[in-house]
Design a protein around this motif. Structure first.
Motif, short mmCIF file in Angstrom:
data_model
loop_
_atom_site.label_atom_id
_atom_site.label_comp_id
_atom_site.label_asym_id
_atom_site.label_seq_id
_atom_site.Cartn_x
_atom_site.Cartn_y
_atom_site.Cartn_z
N TYR A 97 0.85 -1.20 0.00
CA TYR A 97 0.00 0.00 0.00
C TYR A 97 0.88 1.25 0.00
N VAL A 127 -5.22 -0.50 -3.55
CA VAL A 127 -5.95 0.30 -2.54
C VAL A 127 -7.07 -0.59 -1.99
N SER A 128 -7.64 -0.16 -0.87
CA SER A 128 -8.56 -1.08 -0.18
C SER A 128 -9.95 -1.14 -0.79
N LEU A 188 -12.42 0.10 0.46
CA LEU A 188 -13.33 -0.11 1.59
C LEU A 188 -14.17 1.12 1.90
N PHE A 245 -1.34 3.45 5.53
CA PHE A 245 -2.77 3.13 5.53
C PHE A 245 -3.46 3.80 6.72
N GLU A 264 -4.12 7.41 6.14
CA GLU A 264 -5.30 7.72 5.29
C GLU A 264 -6.59 7.60 6.09
N ILE A 265 -6.65 6.63 6.99
CA ILE A 265 -7.83 6.51 7.85
C ILE A 265 -7.95 7.77 8.72
N TYR A 299 -17.17 4.79 -8.21
CA TYR A 299 -15.88 4.86 -7.51
C TYR A 299 -14.85 5.54 -8.39
N LEU A 300 -13.96 6.31 -7.79
CA LEU A 300 -12.73 6.76 -8.46
C LEU A 300 -11.59 6.61 -7.46
N ASN A 325 -8.30 7.67 -5.45
CA ASN A 325 -8.04 8.98 -4.81
C ASN A 325 -7.29 9.93 -5.73
N ARG A 350 -9.50 11.31 -8.31
CA ARG A 350 -10.40 12.35 -7.77
C ARG A 350 -9.68 13.70 -7.70
N MET A 351 -8.41 13.65 -7.31
CA MET A 351 -7.64 14.90 -7.23
C MET A 351 -7.45 15.51 -8.61
N ASP A 394 -19.24 6.09 -1.74
CA ASP A 394 -18.71 6.55 -0.46
C ASP A 394 -18.97 8.04 -0.23
N SER A 417 -15.47 14.47 3.72
CA SER A 417 -14.33 14.09 2.86
C SER A 417 -14.48 14.70 1.48
N ASN A 418 -15.69 14.77 0.97
CA ASN A 418 -15.88 15.25 -0.39
C ASN A 418 -15.75 16.77 -0.48
N TRP A 475 -12.64 18.89 -2.20
CA TRP A 475 -12.81 19.83 -3.32
C TRP A 475 -12.27 21.22 -2.93
C1 FAD Z 1 -12.04 15.58 -4.72
C2 FAD Z 1 -12.09 14.43 -3.74
C3 FAD Z 1 -13.31 13.97 -3.28
C4 FAD Z 1 -13.39 12.93 -2.35
N1 FAD Z 1 -14.61 12.52 -1.91
C5 FAD Z 1 -14.70 11.53 -0.98
C6 FAD Z 1 -15.96 11.11 -0.48
O1 FAD Z 1 -17.01 11.63 -0.84
N2 FAD Z 1 -15.97 10.09 0.43
C7 FAD Z 1 -14.83 9.48 0.88
O2 FAD Z 1 -14.90 8.56 1.70
N3 FAD Z 1 -13.62 9.90 0.44
C8 FAD Z 1 -13.52 10.89 -0.47
N4 FAD Z 1 -12.29 11.29 -0.94
C9 FAD Z 1 -11.08 10.71 -0.32
C10 FAD Z 1 -10.48 9.49 -1.02
O3 FAD Z 1 -10.33 9.74 -2.38
C11 FAD Z 1 -11.33 8.22 -0.84
O4 FAD Z 1 -11.61 8.02 0.53
C12 FAD Z 1 -10.56 6.98 -1.35
O5 FAD Z 1 -10.18 7.16 -2.68
C13 FAD Z 1 -11.45 5.77 -1.22
O6 FAD Z 1 -10.87 4.66 -1.84
P1 FAD Z 1 -10.25 3.45 -1.01
O7 FAD Z 1 -11.22 2.99 0.02
O8 FAD Z 1 -9.74 2.46 -1.97
O9 FAD Z 1 -9.04 4.20 -0.29
P2 FAD Z 1 -7.75 3.64 0.44
O10 FAD Z 1 -6.57 4.25 -0.21
O11 FAD Z 1 -7.74 2.18 0.54
O12 FAD Z 1 -7.85 4.30 1.89
C14 FAD Z 1 -8.46 3.64 3.00
C15 FAD Z 1 -9.50 4.54 3.61
O13 FAD Z 1 -8.92 5.73 4.13
C16 FAD Z 1 -9.81 6.83 3.94
N5 FAD Z 1 -9.15 7.78 3.03
C17 FAD Z 1 -8.22 7.51 2.09
N6 FAD Z 1 -7.80 8.65 1.48
C18 FAD Z 1 -8.52 9.64 2.04
C19 FAD Z 1 -8.55 11.06 1.85
N7 FAD Z 1 -7.75 11.66 0.96
N8 FAD Z 1 -9.43 11.77 2.57
C20 FAD Z 1 -10.24 11.19 3.49
N9 FAD Z 1 -10.24 9.85 3.73
C21 FAD Z 1 -9.40 9.10 3.01
C22 FAD Z 1 -11.07 6.26 3.31
O14 FAD Z 1 -12.01 5.96 4.32
C23 FAD Z 1 -10.56 5.01 2.62
O15 FAD Z 1 -11.53 4.03 2.43
C24 FAD Z 1 -12.19 12.34 -1.87
C25 FAD Z 1 -10.96 12.79 -2.36
C26 FAD Z 1 -10.91 13.81 -3.28
C27 FAD Z 1 -9.55 14.29 -3.77
#
Ligand code: FAD
Length: 404
Positions: A26, A49-50, A52, A82, A85-86, A152-153, A155, A158-159, A186, A191-192, A196
């Motif tokens: 990771y 990535v997770s 989750l 990891f 990120e949580i 889903y997108l 991270n 999304r950036m 999600d 977070s969203n 932004w």
């Molecule tokens: C413009 C933008 C909008 C976003 N909107 C959301 C949203 O609506 N809901 C949401 O849960 N996350 C959001 N995120 C944060 C992040 O992109 C997602 O949580 C992550 O991509 C989810 O995928 P994953 O579970 O595979 O993440 P992993 O990389 O596996 O991370 C594990 C967990 O950590 C948390 N996490 C990871 N990165 C972030 C981060 N940058 N900010 C906050 N928490 C994070 C999440 O709960 C995620 O499931 C956004 C990021 C950006 C840049």
């Protein structure tokens, strides 16, 4: 694999599959977006990535148990990326809880921007092209489709997406955030909206996020040309500065002869709440369509509703009590009256669309609130930037037995 099933069992299954990756892999690969076609199985699960987030966002899985699970396998040092990120999730949540006006202003700004978009000819054309994946920017058009098709997108995507939306297409950030809330499984107010704002340069004032061709090509394994991106990323500005209102952690609810527990889509693990006894009734409620004036995509609605249904089923078994749904058009007070119960306990309803929709009525039932120990430890730390939160997290979480 029970992909996208809105159940705790499916979340635990995914966690069990992912935990082995949560250390070195990771840390080194999380920034790569290999694309949905790189999935290891027929359905879209990427292993670097997770994925989750829909489970964590609805608290089908709690942050505490995720951190404990990865520490158990890797130790806190190797799982640091990891865990970080949580912690970002808790940081954003705590930051918004302590500045709820940011959410209220987002809602007003979004509605104003959507209204204005009806009238603006040239901007509307760009907006329509963006929605239909016709901007000609290959990566952006791909991600728009991916967002709509998969909910889903990655991270990094999304950036980049948000940066291109704001600085290349010059579209209002609030409409982009709204689009995410319509389609992401999600989708989460804190977070969203704060992400932004961070990309736009409003969260860390004066510092915008710059999506560059080189960075996109490198971290997507050369899947895109990424031609046509802005070269300038002048941070957006706003005249208002938001007041910090320190969070008041509610005291533990006192013992009550009989109480009902509200099970809402922001917290779908009633079994792990600290309660003053066993509830006599579980009352379920979800309202995902409040996330956007346009409503949400079917998979988003189905996930939120399914998560509450799953929580009611598990909760009824665990506590040995009945459960009912609080349906649209019903009064919560009537649901309680029918069951002959006076006391209501409610897991914390965070700032966002569900609180906007039901907060007043819930308050009318004079509830006692329960906040999770993890949230009560992390959220108050979100006074300014993320790094003080990360620094203080070990001391804050140690009393919970989490040793970072
Ligand atoms: C413009 C933008 C909008 C976003 N909107 C959301 C949203 O609506 N809901 C949401 O849960 N996350 C959001 N995120 C944060 C992040 O992109 C997602 O949580 C992550 O991509 C989810 O995928 P994953 O579970 O595979 O993440 P992993 O990389 O596996 O991370 C594990 C967990 O950590 C948390 N996490 C990871 N990165 C972030 C981060 N940058 N900010 C906050 N928490 C994070 C999440 O709960 C995620 O499931 C956004 C990021 C950006 C840049």
């Amino acid at each position: 694999m029970k992909i996208h099933q809105p159940t705790r069992a499916a979340g635990l299954e995914r966690l069990a599959d992912f935990t082995a990756q949560a250390g070195f892999n990771y840390a080194h690969k999380r920034n790569f977006d290999y694309g949905p076609e790189a999935d290891v199985e027929a359905d879209p699960w990427r292993d670097n990535v997770s994925r989750l987030s829909p489970y964590i966002r609805h608290k089908l899985l709690t942050e505490q148990e995720l951190i404990e699970a990865v520490i158990k396998v890797h130790g806190s040092q190797k799982a640091d990326k990891f865990i970080t990120e949580i912690l970002w999730r808790g940081y954003f949540r705590g930051w918004l809880e302590q500045r709820p006006e940011v959410w209220a202003d987002y809602v007003t700004g979004r509605d104003d921007a959507l209204r204005a978009m009806q009238k603006l000819g040239s901007q509307r054309k760009i907006y329509e092209q963006a929605l239909e994946s016709r901007t000609g920017i290959d990566c952006f058009d791909f991600w728009m489709k991916e967002l709509i098709d998969t909910g889903y997108l990655h991270n990094h995507a999304r950036m980049w997406f948000a940066s291109i939306w704001i600085f290349t297409l010059k579209l209002p950030w609030q409409i982009g955030a709204d689009l995410f809330l319509q389609h992401l499984r999600d989708g989460d107010a804190a977070s969203n909206v704060l992400s932004w704002r961070w990309v736009a340069g409003l969260h860390t004032k004066g510092k915008s996020y710059q999506a560059t061709k080189e960075n996109i090509v490198q971290f997507t394994d050369g899947r895109f040309t990424a031609i046509g991106l802005a070269q300038e990323f002048v941070p957006l500005v706003e005249s208002k500065s938001y007041k910090f209102r320190p969070l008041k952690v509610p005291p533990a609810p006192p013992a009550a002869a009989a109480f009902a527990l509200l099970v809402h889509e922001e917290d779908c693990h009633p079994e792990s709440l600290t309660l003053p006894g066993k509830p006599a009734l579980l009352i379920g409620v979800s309202g995902p369509d409040g996330k956007s004036p346009k409503g949400v995509a079917d998979p988003v609605r189905e996930f939120a509703q399914g998560a509450v249904t799953d929580a009611l089923t598990r909760g009824s078994d665990h506590f040995g009590c009945e459960s009912v749904m609080w349906n649209k058009g019903q009064k919560l007070a009537d649901v309680m009256k029918t069951a002959g119960i006076e006391r209501l306990i409610v897991p914390w309803l965070p700032t966002g669309p569900l609180k906007d929709a039901i907060g007043r009525e819930v308050n009318g039932c004079n509830p006692r609130w329960v906040m999770r120990n993890y949230d009560a430890a992390i959220w108050p730390l979100a006074k300014a930037g993320f790094f003080p939160v990360k620094k203080k997290a070990p001391d804050a979480l140690a009393p919970l037995g989490i040793l970072l």
